[in-house]
Design a protein around this motif. Sequence first.
Motif, PDB file in Angstrom:
ATOM      1  N   SER A   1       0.960  -1.650   0.159  1.00 54.02           N
ATOM      2  CA  SER A   1      -0.160   0.249  -0.189  1.00 54.02           C
ATOM      3  C   SER A   1       0.941   1.084   0.362  1.00 54.02           C
ATOM      4  O   SER A   1       0.141   2.264  -0.218  1.00 54.02           O
ATOM      5  N   LYS A   2       2.301   0.849   0.103  1.00 56.09           N
ATOM      6  CA  LYS A   2       3.017   2.256   0.116  1.00 56.09           C
ATOM      7  C   LYS A   2       4.005   2.382  -1.247  1.00 56.09           C
ATOM      8  O   LYS A   2       4.077   1.156  -1.685  1.00 56.09           O
ATOM      9  N   PRO A   3       4.751   3.555  -0.965  1.00 53.94           N
ATOM     10  CA  PRO A   3       5.030   3.358  -2.510  1.00 53.94           C
ATOM     11  C   PRO A   3       6.633   2.981  -2.505  1.00 53.94           C
ATOM     12  O   PRO A   3       6.764   2.652  -1.226  1.00 53.94           O
ATOM     13  N   ILE A   4       7.686   3.039  -3.127  1.00 52.45           N
ATOM     14  CA  ILE A   4       8.733   2.202  -3.028  1.00 52.45           C
ATOM     15  C   ILE A   4       9.895   3.514  -3.140  1.00 52.45           C
ATOM     16  O   ILE A   4       9.689   4.156  -4.381  1.00 52.45           O
ATOM     17  N   TYR A   5      10.522   3.928  -2.341  1.00 54.16           N
ATOM     18  CA  TYR A   5      12.068   5.217  -2.514  1.00 54.16           C
ATOM     19  C   TYR A   5      12.752   4.222  -2.310  1.00 54.16           C
ATOM     20  O   TYR A   5      13.482   3.402  -1.326  1.00 54.16           O
ATOM     21  N   VAL A   6      14.176   4.527  -2.902  1.00 62.02           N
ATOM     22  CA  VAL A   6      15.368   4.255  -2.367  1.00 62.02           C
ATOM     23  C   VAL A   6      15.888   5.827  -3.062  1.00 62.02           C
ATOM     24  O   VAL A   6      15.740   6.664  -4.265  1.00 62.02           O
ATOM     25  N   ALA A   7      17.018   6.388  -2.350  1.00 59.58           N
ATOM     26  CA  ALA A   7      17.663   7.580  -1.527  1.00 59.58           C
ATOM     27  C   ALA A   7      18.811   7.348  -2.490  1.00 59.58           C
ATOM     28  O   ALA A   7      19.946   6.394  -3.125  1.00 59.58           O
ATOM     29  N   LEU A   8      19.460   9.021  -3.034  1.00 59.64           N
ATOM     30  CA  LEU A   8      20.949   8.892  -3.859  1.00 59.64           C
ATOM     31  C   LEU A   8      21.181   9.895  -3.777  1.00 59.64           C
ATOM     32  O   LEU A   8      20.339  11.354  -3.383  1.00 59.64           O
TER      33      LEU A   8
ATOM     34  N   THR B   1       8.632   3.116  -7.089  1.00 57.46           N
ATOM     35  CA  THR B   1       7.539   2.589  -7.868  1.00 57.46           C
ATOM     36  C   THR B   1       7.424   1.848  -8.971  1.00 57.46           C
ATOM     37  O   THR B   1       6.926   0.760  -9.193  1.00 57.46           O
ATOM     38  N   ALA B   2       7.243   2.645 -10.138  1.00 54.09           N
ATOM     39  CA  ALA B   2       7.338   2.558 -11.335  1.00 54.09           C
ATOM     40  C   ALA B   2       8.681   0.842 -11.441  1.00 54.09           C
ATOM     41  O   ALA B   2       8.414   0.147 -12.653  1.00 54.09           O
ATOM     42  N   GLY B   3       9.252   0.695 -11.177  1.00 49.75           N
ATOM     43  CA  GLY B   3      10.872  -0.126 -10.976  1.00 49.75           C
ATOM     44  C   GLY B   3      10.393  -0.942 -10.108  1.00 49.75           C
ATOM     45  O   GLY B   3      11.400  -1.975  -9.662  1.00 49.75           O
ATOM     46  N   LYS B   4       9.211  -1.451 -10.246  1.00 52.64           N
ATOM     47  CA  LYS B   4       8.412  -2.211  -8.711  1.00 52.64           C
ATOM     48  C   LYS B   4       9.336  -3.957  -9.107  1.00 52.64           C
ATOM     49  O   LYS B   4       9.804  -4.413  -8.856  1.00 52.64           O
ATOM     50  N   SER B   5       9.462  -4.132 -10.244  1.00 49.77           N
ATOM     51  CA  SER B   5       9.191  -5.519 -10.587  1.00 49.77           C
ATOM     52  C   SER B   5      11.131  -5.454 -10.269  1.00 49.77           C
ATOM     53  O   SER B   5      11.834  -6.544 -10.860  1.00 49.77           O
TER      54      SER B   5
ATOM     55  N   TYR C   1      12.909  -3.110  -7.401  1.00 56.56           N
ATOM     56  CA  TYR C   1      13.609  -3.121  -6.388  1.00 56.56           C
ATOM     57  C   TYR C   1      12.249  -3.632  -5.571  1.00 56.56           C
ATOM     58  O   TYR C   1      12.277  -3.257  -4.201  1.00 56.56           O
ATOM     59  N   GLY C   2      11.154  -3.786  -6.140  1.00 55.75           N
ATOM     60  CA  GLY C   2      10.158  -4.243  -4.935  1.00 55.75           C
ATOM     61  C   GLY C   2      10.896  -5.855  -4.923  1.00 55.75           C
ATOM     62  O   GLY C   2      11.828  -6.400  -4.970  1.00 55.75           O
ATOM     63  N   PRO C   3       9.830  -6.043  -3.644  1.00 57.34           N
ATOM     64  CA  PRO C   3      10.742  -7.579  -3.481  1.00 57.34           C
ATOM     65  C   PRO C   3      10.826  -9.086  -4.421  1.00 57.34           C
ATOM     66  O   PRO C   3      10.449  -8.527  -4.829  1.00 57.34           O
ATOM     67  N   GLY C   4      11.888  -9.112  -3.834  1.00 57.78           N
ATOM     68  CA  GLY C   4      13.026 -10.652  -4.781  1.00 57.78           C
ATOM     69  C   GLY C   4      12.869  -9.764  -6.265  1.00 57.78           C
ATOM     70  O   GLY C   4      13.734 -10.161  -7.466  1.00 57.78           O
ATOM     71  N   GLY C   5      13.034  -7.654  -6.889  1.00 57.65           N
ATOM     72  CA  GLY C   5      13.657  -7.987  -7.603  1.00 57.65           C
ATOM     73  C   GLY C   5      15.745  -7.817  -7.359  1.00 57.65           C
ATOM     74  O   GLY C   5      16.046  -8.020  -6.277  1.00 57.65           O
ATOM     75  N   ALA C   6      15.954  -7.568  -8.303  1.00 58.47           N
ATOM     76  CA  ALA C   6      17.611  -7.416  -9.222  1.00 58.47           C
ATOM     77  C   ALA C   6      18.183  -6.203  -7.853  1.00 58.47           C
ATOM     78  O   ALA C   6      18.907  -6.341  -7.360  1.00 58.47           O
ATOM     79  N   TYR C   7      17.030  -5.302  -7.228  1.00 56.08           N
ATOM     80  CA  TYR C   7      17.886  -4.402  -6.833  1.00 56.08           C
ATOM     81  C   TYR C   7      17.038  -4.173  -5.366  1.00 56.08           C
ATOM     82  O   TYR C   7      17.252  -3.209  -4.828  1.00 56.08           O
ATOM     83  N   CYS C   8      16.096  -4.885  -5.169  1.00 59.43           N
ATOM     84  CA  CYS C   8      15.062  -4.602  -4.030  1.00 59.43           C
ATOM     85  C   CYS C   8      15.835  -4.638  -2.802  1.00 59.43           C
ATOM     86  O   CYS C   8      15.963  -3.564  -1.652  1.00 59.43           O
ATOM     87  N   MET C   9      17.300  -4.463  -2.848  1.00 54.82           N
ATOM     88  CA  MET C   9      17.989  -4.441  -1.206  1.00 54.82           C
ATOM     89  C   MET C   9      18.495  -2.745  -0.593  1.00 54.82           C
ATOM     90  O   MET C   9      18.435  -2.133  -0.184  1.00 54.82           O
ATOM     91  N   PHE C  10      18.732  -2.005  -2.091  1.00 53.40           N
ATOM     92  CA  PHE C  10      18.836  -0.801  -2.399  1.00 53.40           C
ATOM     93  C   PHE C  10      17.021   0.207  -1.806  1.00 53.40           C
ATOM     94  O   PHE C  10      17.249   1.341  -1.280  1.00 53.40           O
ATOM     95  N   ALA C  11      16.442  -0.843  -1.557  1.00 56.67           N
ATOM     96  CA  ALA C  11      14.540  -0.293  -1.623  1.00 56.67           C
ATOM     97  C   ALA C  11      14.310   0.547  -0.117  1.00 56.67           C
ATOM     98  O   ALA C  11      14.703  -0.546   0.981  1.00 56.67           O
ATOM     99  N   GLY C  12      14.033   1.389   0.204  1.00 60.49           N
ATOM    100  CA  GLY C  12      13.868   1.753   1.360  1.00 60.49           C
ATOM    101  C   GLY C  12      14.796   2.575   1.865  1.00 60.49           C
ATOM    102  O   GLY C  12      15.385   2.617   3.298  1.00 60.49           O
ATOM    103  N   LYS C  13      16.599   2.652   1.522  1.00 66.59           N
ATOM    104  CA  LYS C  13      18.053   2.791   1.666  1.00 66.59           C
ATOM    105  C   LYS C  13      18.136   3.883   0.898  1.00 66.59           C
ATOM    106  O   LYS C  13      17.862   4.126  -0.211  1.00 66.59           O
ATOM    107  N   ASP C  14      19.768   4.547   1.406  1.00 68.78           N
ATOM    108  CA  ASP C  14      20.319   5.421   0.385  1.00 68.78           C
ATOM    109  C   ASP C  14      21.214   4.974  -0.385  1.00 68.78           C
ATOM    110  O   ASP C  14      22.275   3.921   0.763  1.00 68.78           O
TER     111      ASP C  14
END
Length: 99
Positions: A17-24, A32-36, A38-51
């Motif tokens: 229910s919440k967007p996915i954010y990555v800080a840089l 969020t548009a790149g959920k595949s 950055y979302g759970p199980g995605g190739a870059y999911c480890m960056f989600a919710g972090k800088d």
Amino acid sequence: MELTAEQLKQFDGSDSSKPIYVALKGSIFDVTAGKSFYGPGGAYCMFAGKDASRALAKMSKNEEDISPSFDGLSEKEMGVLNDWENKFQAKYPVVGRVV
């Protein structure tokens, strides 16, 4: 919008229910548009919710590199980070800053 690093963790994709954010470099991007990616199980999911500045500069997915710190980055790595920043700015909206 201003978020602390702790508050940013809420936007890691675990709550659909919440967007996915990555800080840089302190800017928070809504990826969020790149959920595949950055979302759970995605190739870059480890960056989600972090800088992810340091990790992206080093082209690393290692947990210890997922940090906002620029300490010890080479000129080349800073260039890589700037390239990532340009890619993010072209693709995802900035929604705030990490404070």
